[in-house]
Design a protein around this motif. Structure first.
Motif, PDB file in Angstrom:
ATOM      1  N   LYS A  11       0.864  -1.174   0.000  1.00  0.00           N
ATOM      2  CA  LYS A  11       0.000   0.000   0.000  1.00  0.00           C
ATOM      3  C   LYS A  11       0.904   1.228   0.000  1.00  0.00           C
ATOM      4  O   LYS A  11       1.704   1.425   0.923  1.00  0.00           O
ATOM      5  N   ILE A  12       0.799   2.042  -1.048  1.00  0.00           N
ATOM      6  CA  ILE A  12       1.603   3.245  -1.200  1.00  0.00           C
ATOM      7  C   ILE A  12       0.727   4.442  -0.829  1.00  0.00           C
ATOM      8  O   ILE A  12      -0.078   4.917  -1.637  1.00  0.00           O
ATOM      9  N   GLU A  13       0.858   4.896   0.413  1.00  0.00           N
ATOM     10  CA  GLU A  13      -0.001   5.964   0.942  1.00  0.00           C
ATOM     11  C   GLU A  13       0.104   7.251   0.123  1.00  0.00           C
ATOM     12  O   GLU A  13      -0.895   7.895  -0.164  1.00  0.00           O
ATOM     13  N   TYR A  15       0.565   7.797  -2.908  1.00  0.00           N
ATOM     14  CA  TYR A  15      -0.135   7.745  -4.196  1.00  0.00           C
ATOM     15  C   TYR A  15      -1.561   7.239  -4.051  1.00  0.00           C
ATOM     16  O   TYR A  15      -2.282   7.143  -5.034  1.00  0.00           O
ATOM     17  N   ASN A  16      -1.942   6.850  -2.835  1.00  0.00           N
ATOM     18  CA  ASN A  16      -3.249   6.257  -2.583  1.00  0.00           C
ATOM     19  C   ASN A  16      -3.475   5.055  -3.515  1.00  0.00           C
ATOM     20  O   ASN A  16      -4.509   4.934  -4.162  1.00  0.00           O
ATOM     21  N   GLU A  17      -2.441   4.199  -3.591  1.00  0.00           N
ATOM     22  CA  GLU A  17      -2.492   3.017  -4.458  1.00  0.00           C
ATOM     23  C   GLU A  17      -2.167   1.755  -3.674  1.00  0.00           C
ATOM     24  O   GLU A  17      -1.400   1.786  -2.714  1.00  0.00           O
ATOM     25  N   VAL A  18      -2.740   0.670  -4.143  1.00  0.00           N
ATOM     26  CA  VAL A  18      -2.381  -0.659  -3.652  1.00  0.00           C
ATOM     27  C   VAL A  18      -1.764  -1.373  -4.840  1.00  0.00           C
ATOM     28  O   VAL A  18      -2.379  -1.457  -5.913  1.00  0.00           O
ATOM     29  N   ARG A  19      -0.530  -1.891  -4.670  1.00  0.00           N
ATOM     30  CA  ARG A  19       0.217  -2.468  -5.785  1.00  0.00           C
ATOM     31  C   ARG A  19       0.620  -3.909  -5.500  1.00  0.00           C
ATOM     32  O   ARG A  19       0.963  -4.256  -4.378  1.00  0.00           O
ATOM     33  N   SER A  43      -5.580  -9.414  -7.706  1.00  0.00           N
ATOM     34  CA  SER A  43      -6.952  -8.979  -7.967  1.00  0.00           C
ATOM     35  C   SER A  43      -7.805 -10.023  -8.677  1.00  0.00           C
ATOM     36  O   SER A  43      -9.007  -9.833  -8.830  1.00  0.00           O
TER      37      SER A  43
END
Length: 176
Positions: A11-13, A15-19, A43
């Motif tokens: 979770k990259i806070e 960028y508000n992304e989950v990778r 996913s």
């Protein structure tokens, strides 16, 4: 041979992304061994279904012609439910279709848990490297040193499996 490789979830806070993520050294190791790596997206799993009823991931595995599974490291079991369910589903599929599976670090722990072993908390396995202890017949297949980012280890090796690598402190690092 095509190797399906699981990925950690980051979770990259900022960028508000989950990778989904893989260490490039793992892909290079698979390529050096003469195999084709195919990262498996987390996913693809349906969080509303059991591991035995994951039609999308099972269809994807067939269409990608996955021959072997490599369950990679990263994320302690229980901290990322989507990855936990994905890997349980992959193990169900591998068992059903008699596909080989190699588990490294967390992947090995998931194999152990799936087949009845328990986890125990460990110290000194986060943000460090371990010298691996292996028997001579497989030493050239694995690196001598691996990075480590886990807070848990298998208490013991599940029935039907064999330990192929341990850390210097005796904790199991890989089983097959």
């Amino acid at each position: 041979m095509i190797v399906g490789v699981t990925q950690r979830i980051d979770k990259i806070e900022s960028y508000n992304e989950v990778r989904d993520a893989l260490d490039q050294r793992l892909i290079e190791w698979i390529l050096k061994a003469g195999f084709i790596p195919v990262p498996i997206p987390n996913s693809l799993v349906n969080m509303e279904s059991l591991e035995s009823n994951q039609s999308l991931i099972f269809e994807w595995l067939t269409k990608m012609r996955i021959d072997v599974l490599l369950l990679s490291g990263g994320n302690d079991i229980g901290t990322v439910p989507k990855r936990d369910l994905l890997e349980k589903s992959l193990l169900f599929w591998a068992e059903k279709y008699k596909k080989p599976v190699l588990g490294l670090c967390r992947g090995m722990q998931m194999m152990g848990v799936y087949f009845g072993s328990e986890l125990t908390d460990v110290k000194g396995h986060v943000r460090t490297e371990h010298q691996l202890q292996m028997n001579d017949s497989i030493k050239k297949m694995f690196p001598n040193v691996v990075n480590s980012y886990h807070n848990q280890a298998l208490k013991d090796c599940p029935d039907g499996f064999k330990i192929i690598a341990k850390a210097n402190d005796g904790n199991i690092e890989a089983i097959s």
